[in-house]
Write a protein that holds these residues in place. Structure first.
Motif, PDB file in Angstrom:
ATOM      1  N   ALA A  91      -9.216   6.037  13.425  1.00 30.59           N
ATOM      2  CA  ALA A  91      -9.386   7.488  13.393  1.00 30.59           C
ATOM      3  C   ALA A  91      -8.286   8.203  14.181  1.00 30.59           C
ATOM      4  O   ALA A  91      -7.811   9.271  13.777  1.00 30.59           O
ATOM      5  N   GLU A  92      -7.850   7.601  15.300  1.00 29.89           N
ATOM      6  CA  GLU A  92      -6.827   8.211  16.137  1.00 29.89           C
ATOM      7  C   GLU A  92      -5.415   7.873  15.666  1.00 29.89           C
ATOM      8  O   GLU A  92      -4.491   8.689  15.813  1.00 29.89           O
ATOM      9  N   THR A  93      -5.247   6.684  15.097  1.00 33.44           N
ATOM     10  CA  THR A  93      -3.905   6.178  14.789  1.00 33.44           C
ATOM     11  C   THR A  93      -3.438   6.546  13.386  1.00 33.44           C
ATOM     12  O   THR A  93      -2.226   6.638  13.137  1.00 33.44           O
ATOM     13  N   ALA A  94      -4.369   6.764  12.452  1.00 30.45           N
ATOM     14  CA  ALA A  94      -3.989   7.050  11.068  1.00 30.45           C
ATOM     15  C   ALA A  94      -3.042   8.242  10.946  1.00 30.45           C
ATOM     16  O   ALA A  94      -2.027   8.152  10.241  1.00 30.45           O
ATOM     17  N   PRO A  95      -3.311   9.387  11.613  1.00 33.70           N
ATOM     18  CA  PRO A  95      -2.376  10.510  11.495  1.00 33.70           C
ATOM     19  C   PRO A  95      -0.978  10.180  12.000  1.00 33.70           C
ATOM     20  O   PRO A  95       0.020  10.625  11.423  1.00 33.70           O
ATOM     21  N   ASP A 154       0.847  -1.202   0.000  1.00 36.97           N
ATOM     22  CA  ASP A 154       0.000   0.000   0.000  1.00 36.97           C
ATOM     23  C   ASP A 154       0.879   1.248   0.000  1.00 36.97           C
ATOM     24  O   ASP A 154       1.203   1.795   1.049  1.00 36.97           O
ATOM     25  N   ALA A 155       1.246   1.706  -1.177  1.00 36.39           N
ATOM     26  CA  ALA A 155       2.114   2.878  -1.288  1.00 36.39           C
ATOM     27  C   ALA A 155       1.363   4.178  -1.039  1.00 36.39           C
ATOM     28  O   ALA A 155       1.987   5.218  -0.791  1.00 36.39           O
ATOM     29  N   HIS A 156       0.029   4.137  -1.101  1.00 36.44           N
ATOM     30  CA  HIS A 156      -0.749   5.379  -1.014  1.00 36.44           C
ATOM     31  C   HIS A 156      -1.624   5.453   0.231  1.00 36.44           C
ATOM     32  O   HIS A 156      -2.519   6.282   0.309  1.00 36.44           O
ATOM     33  N   GLN A 157      -1.376   4.576   1.211  1.00 41.60           N
ATOM     34  CA  GLN A 157      -2.043   4.628   2.504  1.00 41.60           C
ATOM     35  C   GLN A 157      -3.565   4.669   2.349  1.00 41.60           C
ATOM     36  O   GLN A 157      -4.253   5.580   2.808  1.00 41.60           O
ATOM     37  N   ALA A 158      -4.082   3.631   1.689  1.00 41.84           N
ATOM     38  CA  ALA A 158      -5.514   3.553   1.406  1.00 41.84           C
ATOM     39  C   ALA A 158      -6.356   3.469   2.666  1.00 41.84           C
ATOM     40  O   ALA A 158      -7.565   3.731   2.632  1.00 41.84           O
ATOM     41  N   PHE A 159      -5.744   3.118   3.801  1.00 38.56           N
ATOM     42  CA  PHE A 159      -6.504   3.012   5.051  1.00 38.56           C
ATOM     43  C   PHE A 159      -7.147   4.342   5.441  1.00 38.56           C
ATOM     44  O   PHE A 159      -8.137   4.373   6.172  1.00 38.56           O
ATOM     45  N   ARG A 160      -6.617   5.449   4.944  1.00 37.22           N
ATOM     46  CA  ARG A 160      -7.117   6.764   5.345  1.00 37.22           C
ATOM     47  C   ARG A 160      -8.582   6.975   4.973  1.00 37.22           C
ATOM     48  O   ARG A 160      -9.294   7.711   5.662  1.00 37.22           O
ATOM     49  N   ARG A 161      -9.032   6.332   3.909  1.00 39.07           N
ATOM     50  CA  ARG A 161     -10.413   6.553   3.460  1.00 39.07           C
ATOM     51  C   ARG A 161     -11.439   5.911   4.399  1.00 39.07           C
ATOM     52  O   ARG A 161     -12.640   6.157   4.272  1.00 39.07           O
ATOM     53  N   TYR A 162     -10.967   5.077   5.353  1.00 41.49           N
ATOM     54  CA  TYR A 162     -11.879   4.399   6.280  1.00 41.49           C
ATOM     55  C   TYR A 162     -11.760   4.941   7.702  1.00 41.49           C
ATOM     56  O   TYR A 162     -12.252   4.328   8.646  1.00 41.49           O
ATOM     57  N   ASP A 189       5.950  -1.859   4.565  1.00 39.94           N
ATOM     58  CA  ASP A 189       5.033  -1.939   5.691  1.00 39.94           C
ATOM     59  C   ASP A 189       3.803  -2.758   5.315  1.00 39.94           C
ATOM     60  O   ASP A 189       3.528  -3.014   4.142  1.00 39.94           O
ATOM     61  N   THR A 190       3.089  -3.178   6.320  1.00 41.33           N
ATOM     62  CA  THR A 190       1.842  -3.913   6.134  1.00 41.33           C
ATOM     63  C   THR A 190       0.977  -3.662   7.355  1.00 41.33           C
ATOM     64  O   THR A 190       1.458  -3.172   8.385  1.00 41.33           O
ATOM     65  N   TYR A 191      -0.318  -3.963   7.235  1.00 43.21           N
ATOM     66  CA  TYR A 191      -1.188  -3.711   8.378  1.00 43.21           C
ATOM     67  C   TYR A 191      -2.434  -4.583   8.325  1.00 43.21           C
ATOM     68  O   TYR A 191      -2.827  -5.097   7.276  1.00 43.21           O
ATOM     69  N   LEU A 192      -3.036  -4.731   9.504  1.00 43.50           N
ATOM     70  CA  LEU A 192      -4.294  -5.442   9.668  1.00 43.50           C
ATOM     71  C   LEU A 192      -5.363  -4.425  10.050  1.00 43.50           C
ATOM     72  O   LEU A 192      -5.190  -3.660  10.991  1.00 43.50           O
ATOM     73  N   LEU A 193      -6.463  -4.427   9.291  1.00 42.47           N
ATOM     74  CA  LEU A 193      -7.630  -3.631   9.640  1.00 42.47           C
ATOM     75  C   LEU A 193      -8.676  -4.547  10.258  1.00 42.47           C
ATOM     76  O   LEU A 193      -9.017  -5.576   9.679  1.00 42.47           O
ATOM     77  N   ARG A 194      -9.176  -4.158  11.409  1.00 40.13           N
ATOM     78  CA  ARG A 194     -10.148  -5.005  12.127  1.00 40.13           C
ATOM     79  C   ARG A 194     -11.411  -4.169  12.379  1.00 40.13           C
ATOM     80  O   ARG A 194     -11.429  -3.271  13.202  1.00 40.13           O
ATOM     81  N   ASP A 206     -13.258   7.187   9.164  1.00 39.14           N
ATOM     82  CA  ASP A 206     -14.518   7.577   9.787  1.00 39.14           C
ATOM     83  C   ASP A 206     -15.333   6.367  10.248  1.00 39.14           C
ATOM     84  O   ASP A 206     -16.453   6.521  10.740  1.00 39.14           O
ATOM     85  N   GLN A 207     -14.769   5.167  10.095  1.00 37.88           N
ATOM     86  CA  GLN A 207     -15.477   3.950  10.485  1.00 37.88           C
ATOM     87  C   GLN A 207     -14.881   3.384  11.776  1.00 37.88           C
ATOM     88  O   GLN A 207     -13.762   3.725  12.169  1.00 37.88           O
ATOM     89  N   ASP A 208     -15.643   2.510  12.415  1.00 38.33           N
ATOM     90  CA  ASP A 208     -15.200   1.902  13.682  1.00 38.33           C
ATOM     91  C   ASP A 208     -14.277   0.728  13.370  1.00 38.33           C
ATOM     92  O   ASP A 208     -14.697  -0.436  13.347  1.00 38.33           O
ATOM     93  N   ILE A 209     -13.025   1.048  13.105  1.00 37.53           N
ATOM     94  CA  ILE A 209     -12.022   0.065  12.689  1.00 37.53           C
ATOM     95  C   ILE A 209     -10.756   0.268  13.508  1.00 37.53           C
ATOM     96  O   ILE A 209     -10.331   1.400  13.750  1.00 37.53           O
ATOM     97  N   ASP A 210     -10.159  -0.831  13.932  1.00 32.84           N
ATOM     98  CA  ASP A 210      -8.847  -0.793  14.570  1.00 32.84           C
ATOM     99  C   ASP A 210      -7.786  -1.163  13.545  1.00 32.84           C
ATOM    100  O   ASP A 210      -8.034  -1.944  12.624  1.00 32.84           O
TER     101      ASP A 210
END
Length: 257
Positions: free
Chosen positions: A224-228, A190-198, A246-251, A200-204
């Motif tokens: 929402a708190e960790t993305a920045p 994920d070179a463009h940090q696609a997680f940012r678009r979510y 890098d890699t990540y898990l969205l829950r 506003d959702q209840d995701i860890d």
């Protein structure tokens, strides 16, 4: 017949090699290492450090070659053809290395980050080369500890929850939408940090960069708190090293659906 080992070497920690991988390393005469340029020269050094940690000095050779450049700007319908062209260019490099640097009674090896079966091209490139029929060889694959496994271990969590599925995808796919019917999603490349678009959702999120190396960085918490914070850490690390893995898990929390 020349023999090739495709060896999964884990996410970067020399202690994460399996016993099978160590045996394969010790049976190898020549290690082929693809150099991605001066910016990523420490990736080559990590491989050399791994060899020095597990194999007697002087019992092997290391041959380096420049990894072909890939068209990173190709998108949409052009993406798959661009990847195909890059793989074919890699096959040209592999063909030269095996033909010129490996004796007919010797064994060579490609050291693959993580696991060779997960988002890696080495097996596909070797199959393309075999289809050409220009250089005969046999090969085997040694599995490795993937960055996915290393990520959740470092965060002391699991990939899935009770009776639930987990999906592994790419940043490019995540940007198109959160997978349906899945609450636990691992994202790679994920070179463009696609997680940012979510955000506003209840995701860890459970995020890690350079996992298993001395430069390892970890962050986790509500998206929402960790993305920045992740954006800042990622930018600082990329500026410092010139590259990032890098890699990540969205829950996704059920109450937020």
């Amino acid at each position: 017949m020349r023999e090739i080992h495709v060896i999964g070497i884990g996410a970067g920690d020399p202690e994460q090699l399996t016993l099978q991988a160590v045996r394969a390393l010790r049976s190898t005469d020549v290690f082929f290492v693809l150099d991605k340029g001066e910016v990523k020269s420490d990736l080559v050094q990590l491989r050399r450090d791994l060899l020095e940690a597990h194999i007697p000095e002087g019992s092997y050779r290391v041959v380096e070659a420049r990894d072909p450049d890939r068209d990173r700007g190709a998108g949409g319908a052009a993406y798959s053809p661009a990847v195909g062209d890059w793989r074919s260019a890699r096959a040209d490099v592999f063909e030269r290395l095996i033909a010129e640097e490996l004796g007919e009674d010797e064994s060579g090896a490609f050291l693959v980050w993580g696991d060779p079966a997960l988002y890696d091209s080495t097996i596909g490139v070797l199959e393309e080369l075999l289809d050409r029929g220009t250089v005969p060889f046999a090969y085997d694959v040694v599995p490795g500890i993937s960055s996915v496994s290393a990520l959740v271990a470092r965060h002391r969590t699991g990939l899935n929850r009770v009776a639930g599925p987990v999906q592994i995808t790419t940043g490019r796919r995540l940007a198109e939408g959160f997978p349906e019917g899945v609450d636990d999603v691992v994202v790679m490349l994920d070179a463009h940090q696609a997680f940012r678009r979510y955000a506003d959702q209840d995701i860890d999120i459970y995020w890690g960069a350079y996992i298993g190396t001395p430069d390892e960085i970890l962050a986790s918490g509500p998206l929402a708190e960790t993305a920045p914070r992740i954006e800042r850490l990622r930018a600082e690390a990329r500026a410092r090293k010139g590259w990032i893995m890098d890699t990540y898990l969205l829950r996704r929390n059920p109450k937020g659906q």
